[in-house]
Design a protein around this motif. Structure first.
Motif, mmCIF file in Angstrom:
data_model
loop_
_atom_site.group_PDB
_atom_site.id
_atom_site.type_symbol
_atom_site.label_atom_id
_atom_site.label_comp_id
_atom_site.label_asym_id
_atom_site.label_seq_id
_atom_site.Cartn_x
_atom_site.Cartn_y
_atom_site.Cartn_z
ATOM 1 N N THR A 76 -27.502 -28.254 -49.761
ATOM 2 C CA THR A 76 -26.491 -26.663 -49.921
ATOM 3 C C THR A 76 -25.391 -26.966 -50.077
ATOM 4 N N GLY A 77 -24.238 -28.619 -50.327
ATOM 5 C CA GLY A 77 -23.302 -28.466 -51.401
ATOM 6 C C GLY A 77 -23.537 -28.867 -52.826
ATOM 7 N N ARG A 78 -24.727 -28.080 -53.140
ATOM 8 C CA ARG A 78 -25.262 -28.345 -55.009
ATOM 9 C C ARG A 78 -24.311 -26.882 -55.375
ATOM 10 N N ALA A 79 -23.943 -26.063 -54.338
ATOM 11 C CA ALA A 79 -23.611 -24.229 -54.923
ATOM 12 C C ALA A 79 -22.104 -24.764 -54.606
ATOM 13 N N GLY A 80 -21.776 -23.722 -55.380
ATOM 14 C CA GLY A 80 -19.934 -23.720 -55.236
ATOM 15 C C GLY A 80 -19.441 -24.564 -55.030
ATOM 16 N N ARG A 81 -19.561 -25.695 -56.660
ATOM 17 C CA ARG A 81 -18.838 -26.367 -56.546
ATOM 18 C C ARG A 81 -17.546 -26.442 -57.929
ATOM 19 N N ASP A 82 -17.486 -25.215 -58.501
ATOM 20 C CA ASP A 82 -16.455 -24.650 -58.438
ATOM 21 C C ASP A 82 -14.867 -23.767 -57.340
ATOM 22 N N GLY A 83 -15.036 -23.680 -56.307
ATOM 23 C CA GLY A 83 -14.819 -23.662 -55.374
ATOM 24 C C GLY A 83 -14.804 -21.873 -55.452
ATOM 25 N N LEU A 84 -15.147 -20.986 -55.698
ATOM 26 C CA LEU A 84 -15.713 -19.234 -55.512
ATOM 27 C C LEU A 84 -16.687 -19.110 -54.362
ATOM 28 N N PRO A 85 -16.695 -18.304 -54.107
ATOM 29 C CA PRO A 85 -17.893 -18.126 -52.923
ATOM 30 C C PRO A 85 -19.564 -18.160 -53.604
ATOM 31 N N ALA A 86 -19.788 -18.721 -52.323
ATOM 32 C CA ALA A 86 -20.854 -19.542 -52.572
ATOM 33 C C ALA A 86 -22.435 -19.473 -51.480
ATOM 34 N N ASP A 87 -23.616 -18.968 -51.549
ATOM 35 C CA ASP A 87 -24.438 -19.268 -50.126
ATOM 36 C C ASP A 87 -25.277 -20.079 -49.874
ATOM 37 N N ALA A 88 -25.398 -20.667 -48.754
ATOM 38 C CA ALA A 88 -26.853 -21.203 -48.113
ATOM 39 C C ALA A 88 -27.398 -20.541 -47.556
ATOM 40 N N TRP A 89 -28.696 -20.745 -47.833
ATOM 41 C CA TRP A 89 -29.128 -19.370 -47.591
ATOM 42 C C TRP A 89 -30.708 -19.655 -46.924
ATOM 43 N N MET A 90 -31.087 -20.515 -45.887
ATOM 44 C CA MET A 90 -32.071 -20.893 -45.073
ATOM 45 C C MET A 90 -33.297 -20.126 -44.241
ATOM 46 N N LEU A 91 -34.981 -20.320 -44.871
ATOM 47 C CA LEU A 91 -35.413 -19.409 -43.881
ATOM 48 C C LEU A 91 -36.510 -20.498 -43.553
ATOM 49 N N TYR A 92 -36.890 -20.446 -42.110
ATOM 50 C CA TYR A 92 -37.883 -21.809 -42.106
ATOM 51 C C TYR A 92 -38.540 -20.783 -41.493
ATOM 52 N N PRO A 101 -21.966 -24.263 -71.276
ATOM 53 C CA PRO A 101 -21.123 -23.748 -71.583
ATOM 54 C C PRO A 101 -19.896 -24.314 -70.717
ATOM 55 N N TYR A 102 -20.216 -24.965 -69.199
ATOM 56 C CA TYR A 102 -18.314 -25.122 -68.628
ATOM 57 C C TYR A 102 -18.557 -26.664 -69.110
ATOM 58 N N VAL A 103 -18.911 -27.276 -69.942
ATOM 59 C CA VAL A 103 -18.743 -28.279 -70.093
ATOM 60 C C VAL A 103 -17.179 -27.747 -71.373
ATOM 61 N N ILE A 104 -17.463 -27.002 -71.520
ATOM 62 C CA ILE A 104 -16.393 -26.098 -72.583
ATOM 63 C C ILE A 104 -15.418 -25.557 -71.428
ATOM 64 N N PHE A 105 -15.420 -24.720 -71.076
ATOM 65 C CA PHE A 105 -14.296 -23.957 -69.536
ATOM 66 C C PHE A 105 -15.311 -24.006 -68.362
ATOM 67 N N HIS A 106 -14.832 -24.168 -67.511
ATOM 68 C CA HIS A 106 -15.310 -23.264 -66.570
ATOM 69 C C HIS A 106 -15.114 -22.524 -65.934
ATOM 70 N N ASP A 107 -15.998 -21.221 -65.228
ATOM 71 C CA ASP A 107 -15.654 -20.593 -64.551
ATOM 72 C C ASP A 107 -14.471 -20.135 -64.086
ATOM 73 N N VAL A 108 -13.852 -20.755 -63.681
ATOM 74 C CA VAL A 108 -12.318 -20.974 -63.078
ATOM 75 C C VAL A 108 -11.314 -21.206 -63.992
ATOM 76 N N THR A 109 -12.052 -21.112 -64.827
ATOM 77 C CA THR A 109 -10.772 -21.242 -66.079
ATOM 78 C C THR A 109 -10.357 -20.036 -66.624
ATOM 79 N N LEU A 110 -11.894 -19.796 -66.991
ATOM 80 C CA LEU A 110 -11.674 -18.453 -66.933
ATOM 81 C C LEU A 110 -11.502 -17.271 -66.776
#
Ligand code: ADP
Ligand code: ZN
Length: 642
Positions: A354-370, A591-600
């Motif tokens: 789940t940690g692979r979501a939202g590394r840029d710090g913006l809202p992200a979801d960890a959603w699971m069905l089991y 694209p994120y190698v140029i600039f991250h979403d946070v920067t844009l």
């Protein structure tokens, strides 16, 4: 063009030399002698205004020659902890990283920032590897990335012995743990570094580390004297949601589709499944629904895996449907959701995936069905594995803990953090149990009926059959076995089949019922169910409701920054992204190698119109300002009608 290295350049000329090679995919010139001041490097090279968490302490420790063990959640900013000391200390920093794809990204990103970085690996041409080796020996390299198996070749060790090594950074250090699911035998040999290179500081970094793994890293890598930097594990921007697929609300894939369409249209995400077959099926199905979904699992050819991974990294809204073979080291910052369609094996695995979501710090979801089947399958896989008993016991406990997290009626984040020894004082307000507290019910009576039914039928039938007996459904098989005469036949009409499944699953999860080993899913009683059968204990269970409307219904616009965009901002946001896309495509980098979403997003809100103002945007260092500042200014000024 490895130039400007030997002579320290005065400040003014350094800027000029960087300007001279702005644009294109030129080799970075770097600055042979950088200021030893971490804050200045942070701002001039990386374009950031301040350190996060314990970065500064770690950098000071390593730059001063000390060893360090760094435990920091994904997205916490581990890379700077070795990149900056490598720029401060004389010589080249050697980074050991298990994944070549990740290496290439990091090297590309560093070069964009004017750092002299290279990678030694099988994916590079011979000429490039030779050039990297020469640069290393000539002292023209700041950072060198190497895969562990290559590092351990006598040839490579000799090469390093002849070079000046500033530090060793061992990334993904939990790969050394034999208990972990990312175990890499090559990592064990890294203990050699301490002997071969005494006096060179070593730093091990990981985002996964419960106490036993941490101890293993220390002993196996010879880091007894290292300072340990343990950061908070909380990822406040990730919203955790876990529900059961057996509890109604539509099929798992329909619910997944609804989740993606309603909450993440046009956004990148990862969907984890347990088996290759399921990966293929879900990927095909999502694609048939018009989404860009690609499969990833160990059964695909290397070429196909690489192609899909590349598409995921470079595309904007690609969904990767994958087994756990996918993801380690994926540092795409704007993965907006991670969905699990099966139960992970452990809380560590869940946290990491789940940690692979939202590394840029913006809202992200960890959603699971089991579901019930997951529990049975995982237990069987474990029981049938070749591992020794001790190992199996540990793994079984880890699975139990994961189930415990699923069945929780209190804050999930608090439990998750507590598992890593990190306390959160109050409920988080950003998980499903906080947002919609689950109802519980007294399940003592039905639980006793279920156990008794298992017993009366001889402890060899699976859940579906047992439910038929409980609900009094006279199938041919049931009649042939004479089970319509049992005292438990038809005593359970108060629950729907789906509710019975939930109850059985929870009895299994609590260890009151056991699944058989021969793979037929037959259930038997565990000793621990006696008190319940005798009426000495009760069971309160989570009443899993049908999924309510999603807590965060969102519109259908394409990806957006931090908060929903005002309509008048959408045009500029799209234009900034298009500009980034153009630059990225021209160089064949994500694209994120140029600039991250946070920067844009900051450009969008601050709307800088001069180079000076642009330099103040987080993520814009000197090198990127030179390369891209004008292009983005043109977009912004054009938008403002200037
Ligand atoms: P990790 O390896 O710990 O998962 P990274 O090193 O990839 O994390 O950093 C995550 C993101 O945070 C990257 O986009 C990085 O550029 C950014 N970042 C790291 N440190 C800082 C900082 N001090 N200020 C602003 N952004 C930072
Ligand atoms: Zn919570």
């Amino acid at each position: 063009m490895w130039n400007v290295d030997d002579e320290p350049l005065p400040e003014s000329e350094r800027a000029v030399s960087l300007t001279a090679q702005a644009g294109g995919d030129t080799e970075p010139s770097g600055a042979g002698q950088r200021s030893p001041d971490p804050v200045r490097i942070l701002s001039e090279v990386f374009g950031y205004s301040g350190f996060r968490g314990r970065q500064r302490e770690i950098i000071d420790c390593v730059a001063g020659g000390g060893d360090a063990l760094v435990l920091m959640p994904t997205g916490g900013g581990k890379s700077l902890c070795y990149q900056i000391p490598a720029l401060i200390r004389p010589g080249c920093g050697v980074v050991i990283s298990p994944l070549i794809a990740l290496m290439q990204d990091q090297v590309a990103a560093l070069r964009q920032s004017g750092v002299r970085a290279a990678a030694l690996n099988s994916a590079e041409s011979l000429a490039r590897n030779q050039e990297a080796e020469r640069a290393l020996l000539d002292g023209r390299l700041d950072l060198l990335y190497i895969a562990p198996e290559r590092l351990m070749l006598p040839r490579t060790l000799d090469l390093l012995a002849r070079a000046r090594v500033a530090l060793f950074a061992i990334d993904e250090a939990h790969c050394v743990s034999q208990w972990g699911h990312d175990f890499r035998p090559e990592y064990i040999q890294l203990s050699l570094l301490a002997e071969r290179f005494p006096g060179v500081p070593r730093l091990a970094l990981t985002a996964t580390a419960d106490a036993p793994t941490r101890r293993e890293i220390v002993t196996r890598l010879g880091l007894e004297r290292a300072r340990q930097f343990v950061s908070r594990f909380d990822r406040p921007n990730i919203r955790y949601r876990i529900s059961q697929s057996d509890a109604g609300g539509g099929s798992a894939r329909d619910r997944l589709l609804r989740f993606i369409r309603q909450e993440h249209p046009g956004e990148a995400g990862i969907v984890y499944c347990l088996s290759r077959k399921r990966v293929e099926a879900i990927a095909d199905w999502l694609a048939a629904q018009g989404l860009e979904a690609l499969p990833y699992h160990a059964g695909l050819s290397v070429a196909e895996r690489d192609r899909n991974q590349k598409r995921f990294l470079t595309g904007e809204g690609v969904i990767m449907v994958a087994t756990i073979a996918f993801g380690m080291g994926i540092d795409k910052p704007n993965v907006r959701f991670v969905a699990h369609l099966n139960l992970p094996k452990s809380i560590e695995a869940y946290y990491q995936e789940t940690g692979r979501a939202g590394r840029d710090g913006l809202p992200a979801d960890a959603w699971m069905l089991y579901g019930l089947q997951d529990v049975i399958t995982l237990r069987q896989m474990l029981d049938q594995s070749n591992a020794d008993d001790g190992h199996k016991r540990v793994e079984r406990q880890k699975l139990e803990a994961m189930l415990g997290l699923c069945e929780l009626t209190s804050c999930r984040r608090q439990a998750l953090l507590a598992y890593f020894g990190d306390d959160l004082d109050s409920p988080c307000g950003n998980c499903d149990t906080c947002l919609e507290p689950p109802a519980t019910w007294d399940a003592t009576e039905p639980a006793r009926k279920a156990l008794s039914c298992v017993y009366r039928t001889g402890e060899r039938f699976g859940v579906n059959y047992l439910i038929d007996v409980l609900r009094g459904r006279e199938t041919d098989r049931l009649r042939a076995l004479g089970h319509h005469h049992l005292s438990t036949f038809g005593i359970g009409t108060e629950l729907e089949p789906a509710e019975w499944r939930v109850l059985f699953r929870q009895l299994i999860a609590r260890g009151l019922l056991r699944t058989d080993l021969d793979g037929h899913g037959g259930l038997s009683l565990d000793e621990s169910c006696r008190p319940l059968l005798r009426g000495e204990t009760t069971v309160e269970l989570r009443r899993d409701q049908r999924p309510a409307r999603s807590p965060r219904e969102r519109g259908s616009r394409a990806a957006r920054p931090a908060a929903d965009l005002a309509p008048e901002d959408q045009a500029l946001w799209d234009a900034l992204r298009a500009c980034r896309r153009r630059l990225a495509d021209a160089q064949g980098v994500p694209p994120y190698v140029i600039f991250h979403d946070v920067t844009l997003a900051e450009m969008l809100h601050e709307a800088p119109v001069t180079l000076d103002q642009m330099a103040g945007i987080s993520g814009v260092g000197i090198s990127k300002l030179d390369r891209y500042g004008d292009e983005f200014l043109r977009v912004i000024r054009g938008h403002l009608g200037l």
